[in-house]
Design a protein around this motif. Structure first.
Motif, PDB file in Angstrom:
ATOM      1  N   ILE A  32       0.842  -1.203   0.000  1.00 37.15           N
ATOM      2  CA  ILE A  32       0.000   0.000   0.000  1.00 37.15           C
ATOM      3  C   ILE A  32       0.871   1.245   0.000  1.00 37.15           C
ATOM      4  CG2 ILE A  32      -1.654   1.329   1.369  1.00 37.15           C
ATOM      5  CD1 ILE A  32      -2.867  -1.376   2.218  1.00 37.15           C
ATOM      6  N   GLY A  33       1.936   1.220   0.783  1.00 37.36           N
ATOM      7  CA  GLY A  33       2.859   2.353   0.814  1.00 37.36           C
ATOM      8  C   GLY A  33       3.514   2.595  -0.533  1.00 37.36           C
ATOM      9  N   GLU A  34       3.910   1.506  -1.210  1.00 38.25           N
ATOM     10  CA  GLU A  34       4.514   1.645  -2.533  1.00 38.25           C
ATOM     11  C   GLU A  34       3.502   2.204  -3.536  1.00 38.25           C
ATOM     12  OE1 GLU A  34       5.974  -2.228  -3.504  1.00 38.25           O
ATOM     13  OE2 GLU A  34       7.541  -2.161  -1.973  1.00 38.25           O
ATOM     14  N   ALA A  35       2.259   1.746  -3.444  1.00 41.56           N
ATOM     15  CA  ALA A  35       1.223   2.251  -4.349  1.00 41.56           C
ATOM     16  C   ALA A  35       0.978   3.737  -4.114  1.00 41.56           C
ATOM     17  CB  ALA A  35      -0.070   1.464  -4.169  1.00 41.56           C
ATOM     18  N   ALA A  36       0.986   4.150  -2.843  1.00 46.39           N
ATOM     19  CA  ALA A  36       0.793   5.568  -2.531  1.00 46.39           C
ATOM     20  C   ALA A  36       1.954   6.401  -3.063  1.00 46.39           C
ATOM     21  CB  ALA A  36       0.645   5.757  -1.025  1.00 46.39           C
ATOM     22  N   GLU A  37       3.165   5.884  -2.960  1.00 42.51           N
ATOM     23  CA  GLU A  37       4.323   6.608  -3.492  1.00 42.51           C
ATOM     24  C   GLU A  37       4.252   6.728  -5.014  1.00 42.51           C
ATOM     25  OE1 GLU A  37       7.774   4.571  -2.059  1.00 42.51           O
ATOM     26  OE2 GLU A  37       7.446   5.200   0.016  1.00 42.51           O
ATOM     27  N   ALA A  73      -5.239   6.923 -12.842  1.00 42.64           N
ATOM     28  CA  ALA A  73      -4.686   6.665 -11.514  1.00 42.64           C
ATOM     29  C   ALA A  73      -5.622   7.179 -10.426  1.00 42.64           C
ATOM     30  CB  ALA A  73      -3.308   7.309 -11.378  1.00 42.64           C
ATOM     31  N   LEU A  74      -6.185   8.362 -10.635  1.00 42.42           N
ATOM     32  CA  LEU A  74      -7.102   8.928  -9.651  1.00 42.42           C
ATOM     33  C   LEU A  74      -8.368   8.095  -9.532  1.00 42.42           C
ATOM     34  CD1 LEU A  74      -7.598  11.227  -7.665  1.00 42.42           C
ATOM     35  CD2 LEU A  74      -8.661  12.490  -9.526  1.00 42.42           C
ATOM     36  N   GLU A  75      -8.909   7.634 -10.660  1.00 43.17           N
ATOM     37  CA  GLU A  75     -10.097   6.782 -10.621  1.00 43.17           C
ATOM     38  C   GLU A  75      -9.810   5.479  -9.879  1.00 43.17           C
ATOM     39  OE1 GLU A  75     -11.313   6.306 -14.659  1.00 43.17           O
ATOM     40  OE2 GLU A  75     -12.110   8.345 -14.798  1.00 43.17           O
ATOM     41  N   ILE A  80     -10.500   2.214  -4.940  1.00 43.85           N
ATOM     42  CA  ILE A  80      -9.934   1.505  -3.784  1.00 43.85           C
ATOM     43  C   ILE A  80     -10.452   2.113  -2.490  1.00 43.85           C
ATOM     44  CG2 ILE A  80      -7.790   1.044  -2.524  1.00 43.85           C
ATOM     45  CD1 ILE A  80      -6.446   0.790  -5.298  1.00 43.85           C
ATOM     46  N   ARG A  81     -10.486   3.439  -2.436  1.00 43.45           N
ATOM     47  CA  ARG A  81     -11.012   4.103  -1.240  1.00 43.45           C
ATOM     48  C   ARG A  81     -12.460   3.713  -0.993  1.00 43.45           C
ATOM     49  NH1 ARG A  81     -13.144   9.809  -1.708  1.00 43.45           N
ATOM     50  NH2 ARG A  81     -14.590   8.476  -2.791  1.00 43.45           N
ATOM     51  N   ASP A  82     -13.264   3.674  -2.049  1.00 46.77           N
ATOM     52  CA  ASP A  82     -14.664   3.294  -1.903  1.00 46.77           C
ATOM     53  C   ASP A  82     -14.807   1.874  -1.368  1.00 46.77           C
ATOM     54  OD1 ASP A  82     -15.376   5.787  -2.832  1.00 46.77           O
ATOM     55  OD2 ASP A  82     -15.885   5.096  -4.864  1.00 46.77           O
ATOM     56  N   LYS A  83     -13.961   0.962  -1.834  1.00 47.64           N
ATOM     57  CA  LYS A  83     -14.007  -0.423  -1.347  1.00 47.64           C
ATOM     58  C   LYS A  83     -13.601  -0.498   0.124  1.00 47.64           C
ATOM     59  CE  LYS A  83     -15.331  -2.802  -4.866  1.00 47.64           C
ATOM     60  NZ  LYS A  83     -16.521  -3.631  -4.849  1.00 47.64           N
ATOM     61  N   GLU A  86     -16.484   0.844   2.139  1.00 47.66           N
ATOM     62  CA  GLU A  86     -17.561  -0.145   2.118  1.00 47.66           C
ATOM     63  C   GLU A  86     -17.257  -1.302   3.072  1.00 47.66           C
ATOM     64  OE1 GLU A  86     -19.287  -3.309  -1.108  1.00 47.66           O
ATOM     65  OE2 GLU A  86     -18.708  -1.325  -1.842  1.00 47.66           O
ATOM     66  N   ALA A  87     -16.016  -1.767   3.075  1.00 51.09           N
ATOM     67  CA  ALA A  87     -15.625  -2.849   3.987  1.00 51.09           C
ATOM     68  C   ALA A  87     -15.714  -2.387   5.441  1.00 51.09           C
ATOM     69  CB  ALA A  87     -14.212  -3.319   3.670  1.00 51.09           C
ATOM     70  N   TYR A  88     -15.297  -1.167   5.712  1.00 55.75           N
ATOM     71  CA  TYR A  88     -15.379  -0.625   7.066  1.00 55.75           C
ATOM     72  C   TYR A  88     -16.825  -0.541   7.528  1.00 55.75           C
ATOM     73  CZ  TYR A  88     -14.960   2.639  10.953  1.00 55.75           C
ATOM     74  OH  TYR A  88     -15.046   3.246  12.168  1.00 55.75           O
TER      75      TYR A  88
END
Length: 96
Positions: A32-37, A73-75, A80-83, A86-88
């Motif tokens: 996740i950190g690598e994806a954010a970078e 990339a933004l989409e 991912i944020r929406d998922k 939703e899981a939370y």
């Protein structure tokens, strides 16, 4: 048909997965950190290209291509944020 060689090979392949203290690869948090970078680098590239296009140092088609890549990339990040949200929310609805 199982043979001792097949069993030994399977054991050798699975040993790293169950061996304590020796992670086989990057953890999900590291991924996740690598994806954010990578996302941050993509947005920085868009900023640099758009600045270059305004000053005349970058061609328009490169600007359009970079913006399209950034939009994708933004989409992806929003999906991912929406998922995650939703899981939370699903976890919050679970009976205790």
């Amino acid at each position: 048909m199982f043979t001792s060689i097949n069993a030994a090979n399977a054991y050798s392949a699975a040993r790293s997965a169950v061996q304590p203290g020796a992670p086989a690869g990057p953890t999900p948090i590291q991924k996740i950190g690598e994806a954010a970078e990578e996302f941050t680098a993509q947005m920085a590239q868009v900023d640099a290209v758009s600045t270059g296009a305004m000053t005349g140092k970058t061609e328009t088609h490169q600007l359009v291509q970079t913006i399209a890549e950034a939009e994708l990339a933004l989409e992806t990040v929003v999906a991912i944020r929406d998922k995650v949200v939703e899981a939370y929310q699903e976890i919050l609805r679970m009976p205790v």
